[in-house]
Design an enzyme around this catalytic site. Structure first.
Site: not given
Length: 405
Positions: A222, A263-264, A332, A360
């Site tokens: 995080g 956990e990067p 759309c 992401y």
């Protein structure tokens, strides 16, 4: 914003491979990893790349080559990691509300397993007892992170075993003679305040005396990365100092030093990524100029999903006069990347590049509106390599079973 790849290099890559296009810079990933390793050089720390951020197998291979381990959120990510050459001891699998059969499959592969519910931990104990070391994810009831959707440690989060249920956890451990090797927390993403990690450590240190076989404490990830001018990132050097001090003052009850795991994910790959689009249409309305690009939230959903900010540049006209544009997609639906953004004057056919697109971005892409997913390119030693082909029409039909009517 600082950049690793030059504008001219990005234009050449776009001209060569077409757009929309994800581009990743290998050396930036390496420099981010080395920042972590150097900061924690005086501590016993292992870094597991949270690969849900970006799972292209070539990126996984590169991450392995620079020395990182890997954190997986599904058994398929585990299999991708093994395909990329990671050994089971360097793979961490953190389950989240999944079927016990998936945990069994991960166990059959011999990887490190992290369990986040009493239900699955009890099933694990019944089957494996003390024979398979396991860690447990706890919910520390700490609010942290840049957005509610990426805050995972608060008291209404689905993640982890609530700390108030530790008594039940200890009962399960004794009943099934479980080998609890590690305790894990992850409070969220975009955490700038180092004290958040220290609060998590304090929560865990109240619990560690209850488990006499602990080998590590996992503090999750995080770490914040800067997205726009003036943004501050997590002070990794300060974090390393504070974590070392905390562990020095809280020795393991067994008088064995506890290893520290992190956990990067975004921290390693976000700033290494660029998303290049081409402007299809300029639409002038009474109050807004729309720059409509050949992409949409089907390729980069973060602005619509998280209200996230991505710095955007018109790399085709860097000297042009600044004007305000709303950068929108071709889906759309309401499909906006940026509102009233100052850009050098934009014309149809210009390339707009989105920065901080490594995490992401492609990973959360879809075929919504039956549009193709983009290609991916990895630049290493100045040479761009195609690492995923752009989809074609047949890809939309793959796995569909056609009936005759």
């Amino acid at each position: 914003m600082p950049q690793s790849l030059s504008h001219s290099a990005l234009i050449d890559i776009a001209n060569t491979f077409g757009t929309p296009l994800y581009v990743y810079h290998a050396e930036k990933i390496k420099s981010q990893y080395e920042k972590l390793v150097n900061a924690f050089s005086n501590s016993d720390v292992v870094f597991f790349y949270a690969c849900k951020a970006l799972t292209n197998v070539n990126v996984l291979r590169y991450v392995r080559s620079i020395g990182a381990s890997v954190d997986c959120s599904s058994v398929n990510e585990v299999k991708l990691a093994m395909h990329a050459g990671f050994t089971p001891t360097n793979i961490l699998y953190t389950s989240n509300g999944i079927s016990f059969e998936e945990i069994e499959e991960a166990a059959s592969l011999g990887v490190n397993i992290n369990i986040d519910s009493l239900s699955n931990l009890e099933k694990f104990g019944r089957k494996y007892g003390h024979s398979y070391p396991v860690s447990v994810r706890l919910r520390p009831n700490i609010m942290a992170g840049g957005h509610l959707k990426i805050s995972t440690g608060h008291d209404k989060s689905k993640f982890g075993i609530p700390v108030e249920q530790v008594g039940d956890l200890v009962t399960l451990v004794k009943e099934h003679n479980l080998f609890i090797r590690g305790l894990h927390i992850h409070t969220g993403s975009e955490i700038k305040d180092v004290d958040v990690f220290l609060k998590g450590i304090e929560v865990l240190f109240e619990i560690t005396p209850m488990f006499n076989e602990l080998e590590f404490i996992d503090l999750g990830g995080g770490f914040k990365v800067p997205y726009k001018e003036g943004d501050e990132e997590t002070d990794i050097n300060l974090l390393a100092t504070k974590v070392a001090e905390a562990f020095a003052s809280h020795p393991n009850p067994n008088n064995r030093p506890l290893q520290i795991w992190f956990e990067p994910g975004k921290y390693l790959v976000s700033q290494a990524g660029y998303f290049i689009t081409k402007v299809n249409v300029i639409k002038q309305t009474g109050s807004t100029i729309f720059a409509s690009v050949n992409s949409g939230f089907n390729h980069l959903i973060r602005p619509m999903f998280y209200d996230s900010y991505h710095h955007i540049e018109n790399i085709s006209n860097l000297g042009g006069a600044l004007k305000k544009y709303s950068v929108v997609g071709n889906i759309c639906e309401t499909d906006s990347f940026a509102w009233d953004r100052n850009l050098n004057e934009v014309s149809e056919g210009d390339y707009l590049v989105f920065y901080n697109a490594g995490a992401y971005g492609f990973e959360m892409s879809s075929n919504y509106n039956s549009r193709f997913k983009p290609a991916e390119v990895l630049v290493k030693d100045g040479v761009p390599h195609l690492i995923r082909q752009r989809e074609e029409f047949n890809d939309l039909l793959r796995n569909q079973v056609e009936l005759s009517f």
